[in-house]
Write an enzyme that holds these catalytic residues in place. Sequence first.
Site, PDB file in Angstrom:
ATOM      1  N   ASP A  45       1.005  -1.279   0.011  1.00 50.39           N
ATOM      2  CA  ASP A  45      -0.021   0.082  -0.044  1.00 50.39           C
ATOM      3  C   ASP A  45       0.762   1.405   0.113  1.00 50.39           C
ATOM      4  OD1 ASP A  45      -2.756   1.654   0.601  1.00 50.39           O
ATOM      5  OD2 ASP A  45      -1.612   2.139   2.245  1.00 50.39           O
ATOM      6  N   GLU A 117      -2.160  -5.114  -3.611  1.00 50.32           N
ATOM      7  CA  GLU A 117      -1.148  -4.374  -2.822  1.00 50.32           C
ATOM      8  C   GLU A 117      -0.060  -5.373  -2.330  1.00 50.32           C
ATOM      9  OE1 GLU A 117      -3.604  -0.665  -1.256  1.00 50.32           O
ATOM     10  OE2 GLU A 117      -3.776  -2.699   0.027  1.00 50.32           O
TER      11      GLU A 117
END
Length: 227
Positions: A45, A117
Amino acid sequence: MVDAGLKRLALRLGHDFADQGMLKLALTHRSHGASNNERLEFLGDSILNFMIADELYRRFPRGREGQLSRLRASLVKGATLAEVAVDLHLGGELRLGQGEKKSGGHRRESILADAVEAVIGAIYLDAGLEVARACLLAWYAERLDALSLKNTDKDPKTRLQELMQGRQQDLPDYQLEKVEGEDHDQVFTVSCRVSLLPETCLGTGRTRRYAEQQAAHQALEMIEEKC
């Protein structure tokens, strides 16, 4: 033993993992067990946000902070990440618990977004930042090329709706026309009908939401041409 499915996925990702176990971990949802992708997701992320911000900064030297922030938000939100996952055929390789499997977890937006992610984090750990950047920018190439500083506040569906309201017209009518492909590799076709156009606009995409946005974008372009 090399997993053939993971090998094919690695080709789509654009990275041949030195440690295939890293990719397997990135695809492992928490419902599958204690060893899962949550830590890789956390790492990925941060990398994703940084790399997208860096690319937007380079592409739009005249972009203001607010404009760049809105563009970045549109690219890193869960819906977009899920679309990237579908583009990469990630869903079929996810490792899920039995409950998630039965409930269609391989199609769930949040699970797909988290997996993308995690894969970014896994590529970074396996091969470094520049390899992760190259893969990420390849996945996002079409979306990045389509960006503009114009209308950075709102997506096509919102802009089309507001345009119709401003002209005191009926709201756009979206209909799902067809769904093609296997569960993990579907293509949606959506129609958009507006009273300002005699034609029906069509959009396609790996998710229904993306197809609707494409149809709305086409409608906006056609309305602008007529004005």
